[in-house]
Design an enzyme around this catalytic site. Structure first.
Site, PDB file in Angstrom:
ATOM      1  N   TYR A  21       0.845  -1.185   0.000  1.00 22.55           N
ATOM      2  CA  TYR A  21       0.000   0.000   0.000  1.00 22.55           C
ATOM      3  C   TYR A  21       0.883   1.239   0.000  1.00 22.55           C
ATOM      4  O   TYR A  21       1.775   1.372   0.840  1.00 22.55           O
ATOM      5  CB  TYR A  21      -0.906   0.007   1.232  1.00 22.55           C
ATOM      6  CG  TYR A  21      -1.810   1.207   1.331  1.00 22.55           C
ATOM      7  CD1 TYR A  21      -2.889   1.364   0.454  1.00 22.55           C
ATOM      8  CD2 TYR A  21      -1.595   2.197   2.282  1.00 22.55           C
ATOM      9  CE1 TYR A  21      -3.732   2.466   0.541  1.00 22.55           C
ATOM     10  CE2 TYR A  21      -2.429   3.304   2.379  1.00 22.55           C
ATOM     11  CZ  TYR A  21      -3.495   3.435   1.506  1.00 22.55           C
ATOM     12  OH  TYR A  21      -4.318   4.524   1.588  1.00 22.55           O
TER      13      TYR A  21
ATOM     14  N   ASP B  60       9.306   2.642  -0.551  1.00 22.28           N
ATOM     15  CA  ASP B  60       8.305   3.301   0.282  1.00 22.28           C
ATOM     16  C   ASP B  60       8.632   2.943   1.732  1.00 22.28           C
ATOM     17  O   ASP B  60       8.248   1.894   2.237  1.00 22.28           O
ATOM     18  CB  ASP B  60       6.908   2.814  -0.105  1.00 22.28           C
ATOM     19  CG  ASP B  60       5.823   3.361   0.809  1.00 22.28           C
ATOM     20  OD1 ASP B  60       6.148   4.044   1.797  1.00 22.28           O
ATOM     21  OD2 ASP B  60       4.641   3.079   0.542  1.00 22.28           O
TER      22      ASP B  60
ATOM     23  N   LYS C 155       5.271   8.899   8.931  1.00 16.56           N
ATOM     24  CA  LYS C 155       5.209   8.300  10.273  1.00 16.56           C
ATOM     25  C   LYS C 155       6.249   8.906  11.224  1.00 16.56           C
ATOM     26  O   LYS C 155       6.077  10.021  11.697  1.00 16.56           O
ATOM     27  CB  LYS C 155       5.380   6.778  10.182  1.00 16.56           C
ATOM     28  CG  LYS C 155       4.483   6.092   9.157  1.00 16.56           C
ATOM     29  CD  LYS C 155       3.027   6.123   9.512  1.00 16.56           C
ATOM     30  CE  LYS C 155       2.208   5.269   8.572  1.00 16.56           C
ATOM     31  NZ  LYS C 155       0.769   5.401   8.780  1.00 16.56           N
TER      32      LYS C 155
END
Length: 426
Positions: free
Chosen positions: A144, A239, A267
């Site tokens: 994702y 990613d 994050k």
């Protein structure tokens, strides 16, 4: 435990917010029941609106690596907020965080801050296309990269066919430029590259997957990807929204010993505030506006509150790299405890782990990609999730999500977690 106020708040939220939530996984659709509404958090614990204390294993899906309301981060945000919340102009702290991030991560020279992981990945793919002059990208089933159109693609009818949209609103025109490969299957990638020779700008991957549970790449697979990209003039895009500054100072690049061409962050780099970033060598980043022709912009990009939180967080991690070893040991200890209890219960299961990421899958087969992850018994997972919740442990409310440990977790908390599992009927 009672969740009366959470249920009432969820009913009210559904009147005004689609599905009652602002991000779908929060709605508990995968596990059933009403979601928990949080009132506050401190250290390793969440406190919900019914005043239940829960041991937290999502850490806001990764960023709170040192625990909730970590004082240096909170103090930095408070002090910065007193000076103003947003200016839409350059500030010194943006350069300070950029300099620190570049010093911690191997193989990058420059970094551009954005507001989310989705934005980082979307912008990085645009940069890759602009730099290479090619249109197509390869992504992996189960990885994702946010909700940008290019990433919401499902498999076509064969290994080398174009993908098709898996969400209304994504056009066929967008989907045709996204090719779908299988994680941990180098041959599926080679087949796509061969069938689309000279047309692929980038291969984007979660180097340690976290959105089909925690899945670790084989050495052959990840090294083979690097070699293939180098041979074919394709940019390898990591990613690292989940893994960056979590698996070590240098993230997955450092942990796996693999250099990516472009890296995305989120994050941890925001310390709990909305931040994303993408980075690369100076030659690639020079193609980004205003220096180059590839356009990307954002009014709130590099906003001072997010930069203050990120700088405080990365400073702590830079000064105390032992945190990463501490977290890895705690995660291994949790793995050992869960393994022993699940073995006694006699249910089929797999536990995957890397650093401070871990996941439990109720299946007999090793979980190495999306297909094997999807074979997990979701009914057993529902019992597991709700049983742990009733015993004061908050896990990801989906079988397809990694757990993220934070260093505020004590060994006593982990022991309590293992004891909770003993009480759960599977």
């Amino acid at each position: 435990m009672l969740y009366q106020r959470s249920s009432a708040l969820f009913a009210e939220a559904q009147k005004y917010i689609p599905g009652g939530v602002n991000s779908p996984v929060r709605a508990f659709k995968a596990v059933g029941g009403d979601p928990i509404f949080v009132k506050k958090a401190k250290g390793a614990y969440l406190y919900d609106e019914d005043d239940n204390r829960l041991i937290d294993y999502i850490a806001s899906w990764g960023p709170l690596i040192l625990g909730h309301a970590h004082e240096p981060v909170i103090n930095a945000v408070i002090e910065k907020a007193k000076q103003g919340t947003s200016f839409g102009m350059p500030t010194e702290i943006e350069t300070q965080l950029a300099q620190l991030a570049v010093s911690m991560v191997p193989n990058i020279d420059k970094i551009r801050f954005v507001n989310s992981g989705t934005e980082a990945c979307m912008s990085a793919v645009r940069l890759a296309r602009g730099y290479t002059g090619k249109d197509k990208i390869i992504k992996f089933a189960g990885c994702y990269h946010g909700h940008s159109d290019s990433f919401l693609i499902q498999a076509g009818s064969g290994a080398v066919t174009f993908g098709s949209p898996n969400s209304p609103g994504v056009t066929q025109g967008t989907a045709k430029d996204t090719l779908l490969a299988q994680y941990n299957d180098l041959e599926s990638v080679r087949a796509l590259v061969e069938a689309n020779k000279g047309e692929i700008a980038t291969i984007i991957i979660e180097p340690i997957a976290g959105n089909m549970g925690c899945i670790v790449p084989s050495d052959e697979f990840i090294k083979g990807l690097r070699e293939l990209c180098t041979q074919e003039g394709i940019l390898l895009l990591f990613d690292e929204v989940m893994t960056g500054f979590r698996l070590g100072k240098g993230g997955a690049q450092e942990a796996l010993g693999i250099d990516a061409d472009i890296v995305c962050f989120g994050k941890v780099i925001g310390g709990g505030l909305p931040v994303g970033a993408f980075a690369a060598k100076a030659e690639i980043m020079a193609h980004l506006a205003p220096e180059g022709p590839v356009y990307q912009a954002g009014t709130l990009s590099g906003n001072p509150l997010a930069m203050a939180a990120g700088l405080a967080m990365l400073t702590e991690l830079d000064k105390h790299p032992e945190v990463f070893e501490s977290l890895a040991k705690k995660t291994a200890y949790l793995h050992e405890g869960l393994d022993a209890v699940l073995k006694d219960k006699g249910v089929p299961y797999q536990i995957n782990r890397f650093g401070s990421m871990i996941s439990v899958h109720f299946t007999e087969e090793p979980v190495v990609d999306f297909d094997s992850s999807a074979k997990g018994n979701n009914e057993t997972f529902k019992k597991y999730f709700h049983g742990m919740l009733q015993n004061g442990v908050y896990l990801p409310p989906s079988a397809f999500e990694s757990y993220f440990l934070n260093d505020a977790l004590s060994y006593a908390d982990i022991d309590e977690t293992v004891e909770a599992l003993k009480k759960v009927e599977l």
